[in-house]
Design a protein around this motif. Sequence first.
Motif, PDB file in Angstrom:
ATOM      1  N   ASN A 103       0.732  -1.070   0.088  1.00 50.73           N
ATOM      2  CA  ASN A 103       0.047  -0.063  -0.006  1.00 50.73           C
ATOM      3  C   ASN A 103       0.774   1.176   0.011  1.00 50.73           C
ATOM      4  N   LYS A 152       1.080   2.871  -3.321  1.00 49.70           N
ATOM      5  CA  LYS A 152      -0.049   3.460  -4.031  1.00 49.70           C
ATOM      6  C   LYS A 152       0.241   4.617  -4.719  1.00 49.70           C
ATOM      7  N   SER A 182      -9.640   6.396 -12.234  1.00 48.77           N
ATOM      8  CA  SER A 182     -10.257   5.946 -11.141  1.00 48.77           C
ATOM      9  C   SER A 182     -10.489   4.522 -11.128  1.00 48.77           C
ATOM     10  N   GLU A 221      -7.466   2.923  -9.193  1.00 44.23           N
ATOM     11  CA  GLU A 221      -7.558   3.205  -7.574  1.00 44.23           C
ATOM     12  C   GLU A 221      -8.595   2.147  -7.247  1.00 44.23           C
ATOM     13  N   LYS A 222      -9.647   1.863  -7.768  1.00 42.41           N
ATOM     14  CA  LYS A 222     -10.329   0.945  -7.455  1.00 42.41           C
ATOM     15  C   LYS A 222      -9.586  -0.515  -7.172  1.00 42.41           C
ATOM     16  N   LEU A 229      -6.633  -0.988  -7.051  1.00 52.72           N
ATOM     17  CA  LEU A 229      -5.546  -1.243  -6.017  1.00 52.72           C
ATOM     18  C   LEU A 229      -6.115  -1.443  -4.556  1.00 52.72           C
ATOM     19  N   GLU A 230      -7.089  -0.495  -4.385  1.00 50.96           N
ATOM     20  CA  GLU A 230      -8.007  -0.528  -3.196  1.00 50.96           C
ATOM     21  C   GLU A 230      -8.640  -1.895  -3.026  1.00 50.96           C
ATOM     22  N   ASN A 231      -9.237  -2.635  -3.973  1.00 53.26           N
ATOM     23  CA  ASN A 231     -10.106  -4.048  -3.755  1.00 53.26           C
ATOM     24  C   ASN A 231      -9.889  -4.931  -4.570  1.00 53.26           C
TER      25      ASN A 231
END
Length: 149
Positions: A7, A10, A31, A34-35, A37-39
């Motif tokens: 993380n 990122k 976007s 980013e989603k 990388l996050e989920n």
Amino acid sequence: MIRAYTNKDKSKVIELLRKNTPEYFDPSEESDFEKYLENEVEDYFVYEQNSEIIGAGGINYFPEEKLARISWDMINPKSQGNGIGKELIQYRINLLNANPSIEFIMVRTSQLVHKFYGKMGFELEKVEKDFWAKNFDLYQMQMKNKISA
């Protein structure tokens, strides 16, 4: 050096995506990244040189289909053409070749870099116009995993 993404990486990999926009990615894809990388990260790797992240790429798994998909590949434009992309993709292919539950390796890319994946052994399955964004077509490519060949 290729290592697992954390993380803490990122902001640097998002910066890498921006350096490849709009040439290889549409601005609307940030976007989505980013989603991801996050989920959605399952295996994601960074290529580091002199403590700087100059490349990144991942793998997502679909066990029911015995399939792994190469995802979100990017190389710093200043470092492109130096074999880093090839090294990063080969690293992941080698990981997948050691996994007997994976029969096929897929990559979904664009018309801009599909020839690179072709040189790596992927074969074109289908093309879909304006899939990622306007003027960014889907080139879906696949190879048989060597362990199951």
